[in-house]
Design an enzyme around this catalytic site. Structure first.
Site, PDB file in Angstrom:
ATOM      1  CG  ASN A 184      -2.172  -0.787   1.031  1.00 24.25           C
ATOM      2  OD1 ASN A 184      -2.734  -0.783  -0.055  1.00 24.25           O
ATOM      3  ND2 ASN A 184      -2.620  -1.462   2.066  1.00 24.25           N
ATOM      4  CB  CYS A 205      -6.633  -4.263  -3.509  1.00 23.35           C
ATOM      5  SG  CYS A 205      -7.557  -3.904  -1.997  1.00 23.35           S
ATOM      6  CG  HIS A 235      -8.064   1.162  -0.403  1.00 22.27           C
ATOM      7  ND1 HIS A 235      -7.116   1.283   0.589  1.00 22.27           N
ATOM      8  CD2 HIS A 235      -8.183  -0.157  -0.641  1.00 22.27           C
ATOM      9  CE1 HIS A 235      -6.666   0.081   0.923  1.00 22.27           C
ATOM     10  NE2 HIS A 235      -7.314  -0.806   0.175  1.00 22.27           N
ATOM     11  CE1 TYR A 287      -8.881   1.796   3.567  1.00 24.33           C
ATOM     12  CE2 TYR A 287     -10.233   0.314   2.245  1.00 24.33           C
ATOM     13  CZ  TYR A 287      -9.188   0.520   3.114  1.00 24.33           C
ATOM     14  OH  TYR A 287      -8.442  -0.547   3.545  1.00 24.33           O
TER      15      TYR A 287
END
Length: 469
Positions: A184, A205, A235, A287
């Site tokens: 990340n 991911c 995200h 997120y």
């Protein structure tokens, strides 16, 4: 998506394993094995002494028949942890009757010679640096988080500084290898690498697979009946297809929110997720709570006695005690409650390598340059999108546009990520501050400068000199 200390489903299958078994969760998966022997590859796993490494090796060995005859070289800075992971992996492979050789080294260059694939999942500065990422922004009234805001920005600066060395070594020692990145913030990392190297790169991911399932669970629905496709940024993705048992899932989420919104026992984070999905009529990455509920989340984080990093650091000694015990066992068995992230980690990386090296034809969520797959972004912007993965490589599949009412924020995040990637790769303090000031969670030049200088001073050991002046 990595971050929750979670148990896997009762049947022992993770969401990615269910997709592999044929349950449609993300996109249509067409498998065409090449026939004959499976791929024999050399894989270097950078981060092979991390808390997630035993679970990652369990994932690799779980699919070991697809890689029989392969060699895995574990690479990390901690020789003791490397040896623990090596013992666990070696015994797991032997007990399954697999011909998979596992070695370990702290010498990255030696490990990379003639590799076919390089898997990266590491954390420069460890959880101690993550604590700085999370705690310093809060002092300045800004959310501190691992991949979002100033915390994610400094994680990117540290990671890309290390990744530059990895890429240079790959260009010299294994120029035809795939870089499979799980470090990340993966979008910013891939944004930097794809603009500055010819090394074939994909970042991965599980979020687009997991987010729709989690929303379904919050709403009291069966996650195995969900068929969703999410696009955007890592995200930072939204669903453009969201079916439940073949029907539109959004009305069910709207009904669930109306039913649960006044229930004092309902989980506040789950309710926010449902509300956002119900109002936007699209399932969001979790997120987005940091943006659409910024004030509420900031207050919660400031009132919480510990950061997420401190919570994890309190668990880490027990993880390693468990791993030491299993390294000495004849038949290592990882306990999900005593393993970082569960018993199978980075499964998507194993699936993607299987599809590439065994010349299959499968669709998985990938983070790669856009090349027209999402109309909202430039061709060279790294996006999260369904990709067709085969022996020919990875081809993003055209998806059209994001819903207009959510695309503005995602575009803004995309521009910030491009600035952050360039600053991390070759920029100065001024470039970095300008990038940070454009982040939607910061959005203040004064705050950006104060936060940057304090965090850069605290993390200077992990940053290039050009970012400190």
């Amino acid at each position: 998506m990595r971050g929750e200390r979670r148990l896997h489903p009762r049947d022992g299958q993770s969401p990615v394993a269910r997709a592999r078994a044929g349950v449609t969760l993300y996109g249509k998966m067409v498998t065409s094995p090449r026939g004959g022997d499976m791929a024999s590859i050399k894989l270097a796993y950078i981060g092979g002494g991390s808390t997630r490494a035993p679970g990652t090796m369990a994932s690799f060995i779980h699919q070991g028949e697809n890689f029989n005859g392969s060699e895995v070289v574990l690479v990390d800075l901690n020789a003791e942890h490397l040896e623990i992971v090596r013992k666990i992996a070696e015994k797991m492979a032997r007990n399954r009757g697999l011909d998979i050789r596992v070695s370990a080294t702290t010498d990255r260059r030696a490990a990379l010679v003639d590799c076919d694939a390089v898997l990266t999942s590491f954390r420069p500065g460890g959880f101690e640096a993550r604590y700085i990422d999370e705690s310093v922004p809060l002092k300045h009234g800004v959310i501190g988080q691992e991949t979002q805001g100033p915390g994610g920005f400094f994680m990117a600066l540290r990671t890309i500084h290390v990744m530059q060395g990895i890429v240079r070594d790959m260009e010299e020692l294994c120029p035809n290898a795939w870089l499979i990145n799980y470090t990340n913030p993966i979008n910013i990392v891939s944004e930097a690498v794809t603009h500055h190297s010819e090394i074939r790169t994909v970042s991965l991911c599980e979020g687009p697979i997991i987010f729709p399932r989690h929303v379904a669970e919050v709403a009291g629905l069966d996650p195995d009946k969900v068929d969703a496709t999410m696009i955007g940024l890592n995200h930072g993705c939204w669903s453009i297809k969201h079916l439940y048992d073949g029907q539109d899932m959004i009305p069910l989420l709207q009904e669930a929110y109306e039913r649960m919104k006044d229930d004092p026992s309902a989980d506040v984070h789950g309710l926010r997720w449902l509300k956002l999905a119900a109002l936007m009529e699209s399932i969001p990455a979790s997120y987005f709570q940091y943006y659409y509920f910024k004030d509420e989340v900031l207050e919660e984080l400031r009132n919480k006695p510990t950061t997420r990093a401190q919570d994890i650091m309190s668990w880490v000694p027990d993880y390693w005690q468990h791993y030491r015990e299993q390294a000495e066992a004849e038949d290592p068995q990882l306990d999900p409650s005593r393993s970082r992230g569960g018993i199978h980690e980075l499964e998507l990386a194993i699936d993607v390598m299987d599809a590439i090296f065994n010349q299959k034809d499968e669709v998985w969520p990938v983070n790669v340059p856009n090349h027209g797959a999402i109309a909202d972004f430039p061709d060279d912007r790294v996006v999260e999108v369904p990709g067709r993965v085969s022996g020919e490589g990875i081809q993003p599949i055209p998806q059209g546009s994001l819903p207009r009412h959510v695309s503005g924020l995602v575009k803004m995040l995309g521009e910030y990520q491009a600035l952050a990637a360039e600053a991390a790769w070759c920029g100065t303090r001024k470039d970095a501050i300008r990038a940070l000031a454009s982040n939607p969670l910061c959005f203040s030049l004064e705050k950006a400068e104060r936060i940057y200088d304090e965090m850069a001073a605290a993390l200077r050991d992990y940053l290039p000199e050009r970012l400190l002046r």
